[in-house]
Design a protein around this motif. Structure first.
Motif, PDB file in Angstrom:
ATOM      1  N   ALA A   1       7.784  32.980 -29.646  1.00 18.20           N
ATOM      2  CA  ALA A   1       9.051  33.488 -29.108  1.00 18.20           C
ATOM      3  C   ALA A   1      10.156  32.435 -29.255  1.00 18.20           C
ATOM      4  CB  ALA A   1       8.888  33.880 -27.649  1.00 18.20           C
ATOM      5  N   LEU A   2       9.845  31.185 -28.976  1.00 13.84           N
ATOM      6  CA  LEU A   2      10.830  30.121 -29.134  1.00 13.84           C
ATOM      7  C   LEU A   2      11.243  29.972 -30.592  1.00 13.84           C
ATOM      8  CD1 LEU A   2      12.549  27.762 -28.204  1.00 13.84           C
ATOM      9  CD2 LEU A   2      10.477  26.338 -28.214  1.00 13.84           C
ATOM     10  N   ALA A   3      10.280  30.005 -31.503  1.00 11.35           N
ATOM     11  CA  ALA A   3      10.590  29.906 -32.940  1.00 11.35           C
ATOM     12  C   ALA A   3      11.463  31.074 -33.386  1.00 11.35           C
ATOM     13  CB  ALA A   3       9.303  29.856 -33.750  1.00 11.35           C
ATOM     14  N   GLN A   4      11.184  32.268 -32.896  1.00  4.55           N
ATOM     15  CA  GLN A   4      11.992  33.435 -33.242  1.00  4.55           C
ATOM     16  C   GLN A   4      13.417  33.290 -32.722  1.00  4.55           C
ATOM     17  OE1 GLN A   4       9.569  36.504 -31.493  1.00  4.55           O
ATOM     18  NE2 GLN A   4       8.452  36.892 -33.408  1.00  4.55           N
ATOM     19  N   LEU A   5      13.551  32.819 -31.486  1.00  6.05           N
ATOM     20  CA  LEU A   5      14.878  32.623 -30.912  1.00  6.05           C
ATOM     21  C   LEU A   5      15.699  31.653 -31.756  1.00  6.05           C
ATOM     22  CD1 LEU A   5      16.751  33.131 -28.333  1.00  6.05           C
ATOM     23  CD2 LEU A   5      15.947  30.886 -27.625  1.00  6.05           C
ATOM     24  N   LEU A   6      15.108  30.527 -32.099  1.00  3.66           N
ATOM     25  CA  LEU A   6      15.827  29.508 -32.860  1.00  3.66           C
ATOM     26  C   LEU A   6      16.139  29.972 -34.283  1.00  3.66           C
ATOM     27  CD1 LEU A   6      13.935  26.336 -31.615  1.00  3.66           C
ATOM     28  CD2 LEU A   6      16.118  27.262 -30.809  1.00  3.66           C
ATOM     29  N   ALA A   7      15.258  30.762 -34.883  1.00  4.52           N
ATOM     30  CA  ALA A   7      15.500  31.269 -36.235  1.00  4.52           C
ATOM     31  C   ALA A   7      16.565  32.365 -36.239  1.00  4.52           C
ATOM     32  CB  ALA A   7      14.197  31.795 -36.841  1.00  4.52           C
ATOM     33  N   GLU A   8      16.527  33.240 -35.252  1.00  2.06           N
ATOM     34  CA  GLU A   8      17.452  34.367 -35.202  1.00  2.06           C
ATOM     35  C   GLU A   8      18.843  33.992 -34.686  1.00  2.06           C
ATOM     36  OE1 GLU A   8      15.597  37.672 -33.147  1.00  2.06           O
ATOM     37  OE2 GLU A   8      13.706  37.273 -34.198  1.00  2.06           O
ATOM     38  N   TYR A   9      18.920  32.915 -33.904  1.00  2.00           N
ATOM     39  CA  TYR A   9      20.191  32.484 -33.314  1.00  2.00           C
ATOM     40  C   TYR A   9      20.386  30.980 -33.535  1.00  2.00           C
ATOM     41  CZ  TYR A   9      19.751  37.015 -31.104  1.00  2.00           C
ATOM     42  OH  TYR A   9      19.608  38.373 -30.885  1.00  2.00           O
TER      43      TYR A   9
ATOM     44  N   THR B   1      28.457  16.379 -10.021  1.00  2.00           N
ATOM     45  CA  THR B   1      27.680  16.898 -11.137  1.00  2.00           C
ATOM     46  C   THR B   1      27.594  18.419 -11.040  1.00  2.00           C
ATOM     47  OG1 THR B   1      25.562  16.664  -9.997  1.00  2.00           O
ATOM     48  CG2 THR B   1      26.280  14.809 -11.353  1.00  2.00           C
ATOM     49  N   PHE B   2      27.381  19.043 -12.183  1.00  2.00           N
ATOM     50  CA  PHE B   2      27.217  20.486 -12.281  1.00  2.00           C
ATOM     51  C   PHE B   2      25.864  20.750 -12.905  1.00  2.00           C
ATOM     52  CE2 PHE B   2      27.294  24.296 -14.884  1.00  2.00           C
ATOM     53  CZ  PHE B   2      27.733  25.253 -13.985  1.00  2.00           C
ATOM     54  N   SER B   3      25.092  21.668 -12.335  1.00  2.00           N
ATOM     55  CA  SER B   3      23.790  22.050 -12.890  1.00  2.00           C
ATOM     56  C   SER B   3      23.700  23.566 -12.951  1.00  2.00           C
ATOM     57  CB  SER B   3      22.653  21.529 -12.012  1.00  2.00           C
ATOM     58  OG  SER B   3      22.674  20.141 -11.951  1.00  2.00           O
ATOM     59  N   THR B   4      22.990  24.050 -13.954  1.00  2.00           N
ATOM     60  CA  THR B   4      22.760  25.479 -14.083  1.00  2.00           C
ATOM     61  C   THR B   4      21.329  25.706 -14.567  1.00  2.00           C
ATOM     62  OG1 THR B   4      23.532  27.550 -15.111  1.00  2.00           O
ATOM     63  CG2 THR B   4      23.821  25.515 -16.400  1.00  2.00           C
ATOM     64  N   ILE B   5      20.676  26.693 -13.969  1.00  2.00           N
ATOM     65  CA  ILE B   5      19.258  26.975 -14.247  1.00  2.00           C
ATOM     66  C   ILE B   5      19.105  28.471 -14.507  1.00  2.00           C
ATOM     67  CG2 ILE B   5      16.942  27.007 -13.233  1.00  2.00           C
ATOM     68  CD1 ILE B   5      17.891  24.619 -11.484  1.00  2.00           C
ATOM     69  N   LEU B   6      18.267  28.802 -15.468  1.00  2.00           N
ATOM     70  CA  LEU B   6      18.001  30.203 -15.788  1.00  2.00           C
ATOM     71  C   LEU B   6      16.499  30.432 -15.919  1.00  2.00           C
ATOM     72  CD1 LEU B   6      19.071  33.033 -16.729  1.00  2.00           C
ATOM     73  CD2 LEU B   6      18.902  32.147 -19.059  1.00  2.00           C
ATOM     74  N   ASN B   7      15.996  31.390 -15.193  1.00  2.00           N
ATOM     75  CA  ASN B   7      14.639  31.909 -15.387  1.00  2.00           C
ATOM     76  C   ASN B   7      14.819  33.304 -15.961  1.00  2.00           C
ATOM     77  OD1 ASN B   7      12.730  29.946 -14.232  1.00  2.00           O
ATOM     78  ND2 ASN B   7      13.880  30.311 -12.357  1.00  2.00           N
ATOM     79  N   ALA B   8      14.226  33.557 -17.110  1.00  2.00           N
ATOM     80  CA  ALA B   8      14.381  34.860 -17.760  1.00  2.00           C
ATOM     81  C   ALA B   8      13.108  35.198 -18.528  1.00  2.00           C
ATOM     82  CB  ALA B   8      15.589  34.838 -18.700  1.00  2.00           C
ATOM     83  N   ARG B   9      13.118  36.345 -19.156  1.00  2.00           N
ATOM     84  CA  ARG B   9      11.992  36.798 -19.971  1.00  2.00           C
ATOM     85  C   ARG B   9      12.565  37.287 -21.290  1.00  2.00           C
ATOM     86  NH1 ARG B   9       6.822  37.330 -18.904  1.00  2.00           N
ATOM     87  NH2 ARG B   9       5.596  38.955 -19.875  1.00  2.00           N
ATOM     88  N   TRP B  10      12.051  36.767 -22.391  1.00  2.00           N
ATOM     89  CA  TRP B  10      12.522  37.157 -23.716  1.00  2.00           C
ATOM     90  C   TRP B  10      11.308  37.374 -24.604  1.00  2.00           C
ATOM     91  CZ3 TRP B  10      13.078  35.157 -28.836  1.00  2.00           C
ATOM     92  CH2 TRP B  10      14.058  35.807 -29.598  1.00  2.00           C
ATOM     93  N   ARG B  11      11.253  38.530 -25.268  1.00  7.78           N
ATOM     94  CA  ARG B  11      10.108  38.878 -26.108  1.00  7.78           C
ATOM     95  C   ARG B  11       8.794  38.784 -25.329  1.00  7.78           C
ATOM     96  NH1 ARG B  11      12.226  38.079 -31.732  1.00  7.78           N
ATOM     97  NH2 ARG B  11      14.112  39.285 -31.486  1.00  7.78           N
ATOM     98  N   ASP B  12       8.818  39.247 -24.102  1.00  8.62           N
ATOM     99  CA  ASP B  12       7.640  39.265 -23.226  1.00  8.62           C
ATOM    100  C   ASP B  12       7.108  37.878 -22.882  1.00  8.62           C
ATOM    101  OD1 ASP B  12       7.624  42.030 -22.939  1.00  8.62           O
ATOM    102  OD2 ASP B  12       6.448  42.290 -24.767  1.00  8.62           O
ATOM    103  N   VAL B  13       7.955  36.868 -22.968  1.00  4.28           N
ATOM    104  CA  VAL B  13       7.551  35.507 -22.629  1.00  4.28           C
ATOM    105  C   VAL B  13       8.559  34.941 -21.636  1.00  4.28           C
ATOM    106  CG1 VAL B  13       7.122  33.185 -23.509  1.00  4.28           C
ATOM    107  CG2 VAL B  13       6.485  35.155 -24.890  1.00  4.28           C
ATOM    108  N   ASP B  14       8.072  34.326 -20.564  1.00  7.71           N
ATOM    109  CA  ASP B  14       8.947  33.707 -19.575  1.00  7.71           C
ATOM    110  C   ASP B  14       9.556  32.435 -20.138  1.00  7.71           C
ATOM    111  OD1 ASP B  14       8.472  35.591 -17.510  1.00  7.71           O
ATOM    112  OD2 ASP B  14       6.574  34.599 -17.053  1.00  7.71           O
ATOM    113  N   LEU B  15      10.816  32.204 -19.775  1.00  9.65           N
ATOM    114  CA  LEU B  15      11.486  30.984 -20.193  1.00  9.65           C
ATOM    115  C   LEU B  15      12.262  30.394 -19.026  1.00  9.65           C
ATOM    116  CD1 LEU B  15      14.873  31.396 -20.891  1.00  9.65           C
ATOM    117  CD2 LEU B  15      13.756  33.095 -22.317  1.00  9.65           C
TER     118      LEU B  15
END
Length: 111
Positions: free
Chosen positions: A13-21, A78-92
Motif C-alpha cells: 500500500a505504501l509503495a502504491q501511494l508513493l508511485a501513484e502520487y 510548535t505545531f503538530s498534526t497527526i492523522l490515523n486513516a485507512r488506505w487500500r485496506d491498510v491502517d496508516l
C-alpha cells in the motif's frame, strides 16, 4: 488481492501511494510488523500544508495542536498534526510538526 494486517500488505500500500502520487511531500517511512505503516517529518516546512496534501489523497481528519516550544526547539511555539486513516485496506499513521510560525495562516485541514 492482498490480505490486510500484514507487513507485506502495508509495504504494498505504501509503495502504491508513493508511485501513484509522487508529488506528495517526502516523509520518513516505516512499516510495522503488525501490518500498518507510518510517515513522519519534523522541522523546516509547513506541516499543515503537507498534511493537507496527504488528506486529499488518503482521507481522514487530522488532529492538530500547538504548544510552547521546548528549550532545544526553534521559535516560541510548535505545531503538530497527526492523522490515523485507512488506505487500500491498510491502517496508516502520519505525524508532522514544525515551528508554529511556519504554518500558513489558514483554516485547519478539512474537518
Amino acid at each position: 488481492m492482498t490480505q490486510s494486517n500484514t507487513p507485506q500488505s502495508a509495504a504494498l500500500a505504501l509503495a502504491q501511494l508513493l508511485a501513484e502520487y509522487p508529488s506528495l511531500p517526502s516523509l520518513h517511512w516505516s512499516v510495522s510488523p503488525s501490518g500498518w505503516w507510518c510517515g513522519s517529518k519534523y522541522n523546516d516546512f509547513d506541516a499543515r500544508a503537507a498534511m493537507a496534501e496527504f488528506v486529499a489523497v488518503v482521507g481522514g481528519t487530522p488532529f492538530e495542536m500547538r504548544q510552547p516550544a521546548k528549550e532545544d526547539e526553534p521559535g516560541e511555539e510548535t505545531f503538530s498534526t497527526i492523522l490515523n486513516a485507512r488506505w487500500r485496506d491498510v491502517d496508516l499513521y502520519l505525524s508532522m510538526g514544525c515551528d508554529a510560525a511556519l504554518v500558513a495562516d489558514v483554516e485547519a485541514v478539512a474537518r
